[in-house]
Structures are given as C-alpha cells and as structure tokens.
Design an enzyme around this catalytic site. Structure first.
Site, short mmCIF file in Angstrom:
data_model
loop_
_atom_site.label_atom_id
_atom_site.label_comp_id
_atom_site.label_asym_id
_atom_site.label_seq_id
_atom_site.Cartn_x
_atom_site.Cartn_y
_atom_site.Cartn_z
N HIS A 116 -1.68 30.63 11.97
CA HIS A 116 -1.74 29.26 12.66
C HIS A 116 -3.72 29.15 12.47
O HIS A 116 -4.23 29.99 11.56
CB HIS A 116 -1.81 29.18 14.11
CG HIS A 116 -2.88 30.16 14.61
ND1 HIS A 116 -2.83 31.51 15.13
CD2 HIS A 116 -3.68 29.99 15.11
CE1 HIS A 116 -2.99 32.24 15.67
NE2 HIS A 116 -4.58 31.36 15.55
N HIS A 156 -10.88 29.90 13.63
CA HIS A 156 -10.50 30.67 13.02
C HIS A 156 -9.13 30.37 12.29
O HIS A 156 -8.48 29.50 12.11
CB HIS A 156 -10.30 32.32 14.08
CG HIS A 156 -9.07 31.62 14.80
ND1 HIS A 156 -9.13 31.83 16.37
CD2 HIS A 156 -7.61 32.70 15.14
CE1 HIS A 156 -8.24 31.20 17.11
NE2 HIS A 156 -7.35 31.72 16.22
N GLU A 184 -8.28 36.34 12.31
CA GLU A 184 -7.80 36.34 12.90
C GLU A 184 -6.46 37.26 12.66
O GLU A 184 -5.80 37.23 11.60
CB GLU A 184 -6.44 36.28 14.48
CG GLU A 184 -6.08 36.75 15.14
CD GLU A 184 -6.03 35.35 15.87
OE1 GLU A 184 -5.88 34.65 16.08
OE2 GLU A 184 -4.87 36.45 17.26
#
Lengths: 142, 142
Positions: free
Chosen positions: B7, B79, B130
């Site tokens: 994502h 992020h 991430e």
C-alpha cells in the site's frame, strides 16, 4: 474509474546510489537507468511484481522535477500514477467535479508513450496524482 | 527480498472529504472509515485492484502522524509499504548493510496485525518505507 496503481514515482538526488540501495539493501529487481530527455528525467524502474517504483533524477536544465529536488534535497515521493481506461472521459468527470488538471487541461503523451494528465495536488490532499490511459486497462470497464 | 507494493499511505487532514474525492471524483472503491486507536489513526482503504491506498487521519492525542500533518497541513504521502516473506531476515540484511530501523530495531505488530518495521527515511531518499511480513508472500522465495 481509476484502475491499477501503475507506479509510485520518487525523486532522488543520486540515481545510482538510490538504485543500489533498492537492489542491494532491499533485494529488489531494478532496471538500468533510462534517460528521457524529452521529459527531463532519468529513471530507474524497481519491479514489485504487482506495481513498480520509478526512481527519477533531474536531467537537463529544464527538468520538471528540479524544483521538487531543490525543495526536498533528500528526495521524496513525487507522484502516484493510476491507470484509467478512458482518459478523456476521466478528464471530463474530474473537471465537472471541480478538480484542476495541470497545464492546459488536456491529456498529453507521458513518459511511457501513453496519454497522461496530472491533477492539482491541492485538490488531492497534497499528493500529485498522474492518470495514465494504460493499454492493459484500456478495454476494461471503467 | 521486497515483494508486492502492499500500500501507499497518505496522511489527510479530513478523512471524509478525502474518501469522497476518491470515490466521487476518481471513481474508486473506498471502504468505510476504520478507527485503529492502538495505532493512533483512522483509515479508509482505496482499492486499486493490484494494490491499495490507505488514507489516514490522526486519531487521539498521541497519533504517530500528528507531527506529519502539522508539517504538511494539506496532507501528503506518509509512507510506502512493501511485503517481505521473512521480516527477521530482512531486518538482519538491512542492519548489516547499514540501514537504520526505526524504534528499537525489532519488528512489531502493524495496523494489519502482521509483523512490520519502518526504515529511516534518511537512508531511502527521504521516503519512509514500511516492510510487512505478508501472509500472501510469506512462503514465496525471497
């Protein structure tokens, strides 16, 4: 309307260093650098299987990302690109809804040789969004 | 090592307004807002078929994205998240290569209930990355 997340473009100050980090530290498959003088950038593609990251560094005196790199000397996410099946229809719907298309408001040919447009970041939470009429989704329902 | 782009997370000042824009202007499929008090955010998922956008707004007094929204009042990309098959192995490789993992350097449980870690943006061209040990890629070769 929007389909696949085609790519996330990151502006980087040092393209070779960035490509090495993605390859060696993150273990990603990265392409050779590709100069796109007509778009004012040199790019490296990072394949993620389902999508890709485009690492971009300014190329030439009039690079459209020169200002971004000056403001963000460490780099950062420059834009995200979604595929659309019908870019003219997408542009109409967006303009009717009050969104602003950058430039003269008409799709132009993007870095992948396909019709693209960019939406004003102020209309989308500070994020520069590119729409690309992608061959892979051109005939799918929007 | 890194697999799918899981994502792209965008911090937004007004979650309902942002979700409406993605649904009505961009014609995307968006979820209902989901409060994640233990992570200090409320999120809306935008499905793109191949990946997703997570629209996030701060929740509670100690939201980890409060500082970001203060610095970027219009919002912005917070992020990007890549899947990895073996997060402990990824952490070792990254630390050996000189990259810094935020916090105590050890994976913790992320917003999707899976082990995650965050890499220092200064090591990756100003972008907060991430890594998530995703069920879908956990058994694939890294």
């Amino acid at each position: 309307m929007i389909g696949r997340l085609n790519h996330v473009a990151m502006a980087v100050p040092d393209l070779d260093a960035a490509a090495s980090r993605y390859r060696d530290l993150l273990g990603a498959r990265v392409s050779a650098p590709q100069a796109l003088p007509e778009h004012g950038v040199t790019v490296v593609f990072v394949e993620t299987g389902n999508s890709k990251i485009e690492l971009m560094a300014p190329l030439g005196a009039d690079s459209p990302i020169a200002g971004f790199v000056e403001k963000n000397p460490s780099g950062g996410v420059h834009h995200v690109c979604f595929e659309v099946a019908d870019i003219a229809g997408a542009a109409r719907r967006l303009i009717e809804g009050g969104a602003r298309i950058l430039g003269d408001g008409r799709p132009r040919t993007g870095a992948h040789g396909l019709p693209v447009l960019f939406l004003h970041p102020k209309d989308f939470d500070g994020v520069l969004i590119e729409l690309e009429e992608a061959a892979t989704t051109r005939h799918s329902p929007s």
